[in-house]
Design a protein around this motif. Structure first.
Motif, short mmCIF file in Angstrom:
data_model
loop_
_atom_site.label_atom_id
_atom_site.label_comp_id
_atom_site.label_asym_id
_atom_site.label_seq_id
_atom_site.Cartn_x
_atom_site.Cartn_y
_atom_site.Cartn_z
N LEU A 108 0.83 -1.21 0.00
CA LEU A 108 0.00 0.00 0.00
C LEU A 108 0.87 1.26 0.00
CD1 LEU A 108 -2.78 1.35 0.22
CD2 LEU A 108 -2.59 1.14 2.71
N GLY A 109 1.89 1.27 0.84
CA GLY A 109 2.80 2.41 0.88
C GLY A 109 3.50 2.64 -0.45
N THR A 110 3.90 1.56 -1.10
CA THR A 110 4.57 1.66 -2.40
C THR A 110 3.62 2.20 -3.47
OG1 THR A 110 5.92 -0.26 -1.78
CG2 THR A 110 5.97 0.41 -4.09
N ILE A 111 2.36 1.74 -3.44
CA ILE A 111 1.36 2.25 -4.39
C ILE A 111 1.14 3.74 -4.19
CG2 ILE A 111 -1.08 2.15 -5.06
CD1 ILE A 111 -1.00 -0.85 -4.25
N PHE A 112 1.03 4.17 -2.94
CA PHE A 112 0.83 5.59 -2.65
C PHE A 112 2.02 6.43 -3.12
CE2 PHE A 112 -2.40 5.10 1.08
CZ PHE A 112 -3.41 4.93 0.14
N ILE A 113 3.22 5.92 -2.86
CA ILE A 113 4.42 6.65 -3.31
C ILE A 113 4.44 6.75 -4.83
CG2 ILE A 113 6.94 6.52 -3.45
CD1 ILE A 113 6.87 5.23 -0.64
N ALA A 114 4.03 5.67 -5.50
CA ALA A 114 3.98 5.68 -6.96
C ALA A 114 3.02 6.75 -7.46
CB ALA A 114 3.56 4.31 -7.49
N TYR A 115 1.88 6.88 -6.79
CA TYR A 115 0.88 7.86 -7.23
C TYR A 115 1.39 9.29 -7.05
CZ TYR A 115 -3.49 10.37 -7.82
OH TYR A 115 -4.45 11.25 -8.26
N LEU A 116 2.24 9.51 -6.05
CA LEU A 116 2.78 10.84 -5.83
C LEU A 116 3.68 11.29 -6.98
CD1 LEU A 116 3.64 10.68 -2.01
CD2 LEU A 116 1.62 11.67 -3.10
N PHE A 117 4.17 10.35 -7.78
CA PHE A 117 5.03 10.66 -8.93
C PHE A 117 4.22 10.92 -10.20
CE2 PHE A 117 8.30 8.77 -6.25
CZ PHE A 117 9.39 9.57 -6.51
N THR A 118 2.90 10.75 -10.13
CA THR A 118 2.08 11.05 -11.31
C THR A 118 1.87 12.56 -11.42
OG1 THR A 118 0.02 10.81 -10.04
CG2 THR A 118 0.85 8.85 -11.16
N SER B 298 -0.06 15.97 -11.65
CA SER B 298 -1.33 16.50 -11.12
C SER B 298 -1.95 17.42 -12.17
CB SER B 298 -1.10 17.26 -9.82
OG SER B 298 -0.54 16.41 -8.84
N LYS B 299 -2.84 16.85 -12.97
CA LYS B 299 -3.46 17.62 -14.05
C LYS B 299 -4.66 18.44 -13.57
CE LYS B 299 -2.07 14.27 -17.57
NZ LYS B 299 -2.54 13.35 -18.64
N THR B 300 -5.27 18.03 -12.49
CA THR B 300 -6.46 18.72 -11.98
C THR B 300 -6.33 18.98 -10.49
OG1 THR B 300 -7.61 16.65 -11.48
CG2 THR B 300 -7.91 17.57 -13.70
N LYS B 301 -7.22 19.83 -9.98
CA LYS B 301 -7.24 20.10 -8.54
C LYS B 301 -7.64 18.85 -7.76
CE LYS B 301 -8.19 25.07 -8.67
NZ LYS B 301 -9.12 26.16 -8.24
N LYS C 109 -3.63 13.58 -3.74
CA LYS C 109 -2.25 13.44 -3.26
C LYS C 109 -2.11 13.94 -1.83
CE LYS C 109 0.20 13.47 -7.67
NZ LYS C 109 1.24 14.11 -8.51
N ALA C 110 -2.77 15.05 -1.53
CA ALA C 110 -2.75 15.57 -0.16
C ALA C 110 -3.40 14.58 0.80
CB ALA C 110 -3.48 16.91 -0.11
N PHE C 111 -4.50 13.97 0.37
CA PHE C 111 -5.21 12.96 1.15
C PHE C 111 -4.30 11.76 1.42
CE2 PHE C 111 -8.05 9.17 1.04
CZ PHE C 111 -8.75 9.41 2.22
N ILE C 112 -3.56 11.33 0.40
CA ILE C 112 -2.67 10.18 0.52
C ILE C 112 -1.50 10.50 1.46
CG2 ILE C 112 -0.92 8.85 -0.75
CD1 ILE C 112 -2.91 8.75 -3.08
N ILE C 113 -0.92 11.70 1.31
CA ILE C 113 0.18 12.10 2.19
C ILE C 113 -0.28 12.13 3.64
CG2 ILE C 113 1.71 14.02 2.80
CD1 ILE C 113 1.83 14.68 -0.21
N ALA C 114 -1.49 12.64 3.85
CA ALA C 114 -2.04 12.69 5.22
C ALA C 114 -2.20 11.28 5.79
CB ALA C 114 -3.39 13.41 5.20
N MET C 115 -2.71 10.35 4.99
CA MET C 115 -2.88 8.98 5.45
C MET C 115 -1.54 8.32 5.77
SD MET C 115 -6.06 7.13 3.51
CE MET C 115 -5.50 7.42 1.84
#
Length: 418
Positions: free
Chosen positions: A231-241, A243-246, A252-258
């Motif tokens: 789960l942590g690896t998936i979240f880190i991967a998403y942070l590298f995508t 950010s095309k929209t708000k 990403k902010a939600f994921i970092i908080a979790m």
């Protein structure tokens, strides 16, 4: 506009699509009832249902609608040839070979039966329902354990007892109560949940935060070490995508908080740390410890090196696994302690099937993003999945692997036709 489109999509997913998806999730070797149940009636029923499903899919899809000379059908035929060669050179005639081919055939047919969006939508839908039910059962079991005693107690093929709630099973065999939903182990359940999160973050046009939160809570309740790492690896991967929209920035902010909350909770609570990561330091083979996982990798790879062309076959594999583990650690482990799908396929079937399996994992990872960094992270997650459990006879695993072979161009073509 997206809400209208979502309602339109859901309305057009008729009962037949839901029933077929129900079968591939509920009637599977990954579940308790149809995978590890000692009652042979369930196992026999599974084969009958798979046979009916195969006939139905063939009649619905038809040969004319299948696109030949694609990666999917080429890889399927190569897998079939590899399995048959292994059977021939090991003088081993076993139903296991036919079953393995059958599962990949079903996976191929299912990928052609569903459109790209249908498969993702229905998978998220079913796993969400299972997650909600399992969390309710988990909370009730934790607060009022006596309630679970109302439900029938059953023993699986490994001798472990569970209370069968039909839409969820509760095991009292673990030191701590662990959520396993309908699946044979919490480790299998966490793979389904993490796949749902991958679909939610990397495949859907709009991320559903409610689904995401429920999936995360269900993963936490499995108390699986591998689940947290994946789960942590998936979240880190998403942070590298990008950010095309708000909305993606908020996600990403939600994921970092979790992530931060999880780290703080584990750091503050010694008991939580012990429940999740304590077993890493254990040396108990019987509870699926790090020793058993490590040995299953090395033993299987040694078997592969000695039989790298055609593998050892299904018949001889259990005895050879015991022999090689005995030589390694002085303990003859049974195949029930084997948790690595990739090295097991190499040992049983040899180089061709093993290479094709890794290739399918790479193809799935490539579908998640154009970013190489994201692809690498997701590939590592997939390696974790298939190193944590033996999923050789999982219909959902075969379907996921075949799904990964479908190019985005083919997927878009299917969506337009649908």
């Amino acid at each position: 506009m997206k809400e209208v489109e979502s309602r339109h999509i859901e309305k057009n997913y008729s009962w037949k699509y839901n029933i077929v998806f129900f079968i591939i999730i509920f009637i599977s070797d990954d579940t308790y009832n149809f995978g590890s149940n000692e009652n042979f009636v369930y196992i026999f029923a599974k084969y009958i249902i798979y046979f009916i499903l195969t006939i139905y899919l063939l009649s619905k899809i038809g040969l004319k609608s299948i696109t030949f000379f694609t990666r999917g059908i080429l890889v399927f035929f190569l897998i079939m040839i590899s399995i048959l060669i292994t059977s021939f050179f090991n003088f081993d005639i076993s139903g296991g070979y036919i079953y393995q081919i059958w599962l990949f055939l079903l996976g191929f047919l299912l990928v052609n039966f569903y459109s790209y969006k249908q498969f993702i939508y229905l998978y998220s839908k079913f796993i969400y329902v299972l997650a909600v039910i399992s969390l309710i059962a988990f909370v009730i079991s934790s607060i009022i354990p006596s309630v679970i005693g109302i439900f029938p107690k059953q023993i699986n093929s490994a001798g472990a007892s569970v209370h069968n709630l039909w839409l969820c099973v509760v095991s009292l065999e673990y030191t701590y109560l662990r959520n396993m939903s309908i699946f044979r182990e919490p480790g299998v359940y966490m793979i389904y949940l993490n796949f749902a999160i991958i679909f939610e973050l990397f495949f859907k046009e709009e991320i559903n935060k409610r689904n995401l939160l429920v999936f995360v809570l269900a993963i936490v309740s499995t108390l699986s070490t591998a689940a947290f790492i994946a789960l942590g690896t998936i979240f880190i991967a998403y942070l590298f995508t990008k950010s095309k929209t708000k909305a993606s920035q908020k996600t990403k902010a939600f994921i970092i908080a979790m992530i931060l909350i999880s780290i703080m909770a584990i750091a503050i609570s010694g008991e939580l740390y012990s429940m999740v990561f304590g077993k890493v330091s254990k040396d108990n083979v019987g509870d699926g410890s790090s020793l058993a996982r490590g040995v299953s990798v090395v033993a299987n790879f040694n078997i592969f090196l000695d039989n790298f062309l055609f593998g050892v076959g299904i018949r001889d594999y259990p005895l050879l696994f015991e022999k090689y583990t005995l030589d390694l650690v002085g303990i003859a482990l049974e195949t029930g302690n084997n948790t690595n799908t990739i090295t097991t396929i190499l040992a049983v079937y040899g180089l061709l099937f093993g290479s094709l399996f890794v290739y399918m994992l790479i193809c799935f990872a490539k579908k998640t993003s154009k970013s190489i960094i994201v692809r690498v992270f997701i590939f590592l997650v997939l390696i974790m999945f298939y190193s944590n459990e033996d999923l050789r006879y999982s219909i959902m695993s075969a379907t996921m692997l075949m799904f990964g072979l479908t190019s985005r161009k083919e997927a878009n073509f299917k969506n337009k036709n649908n």
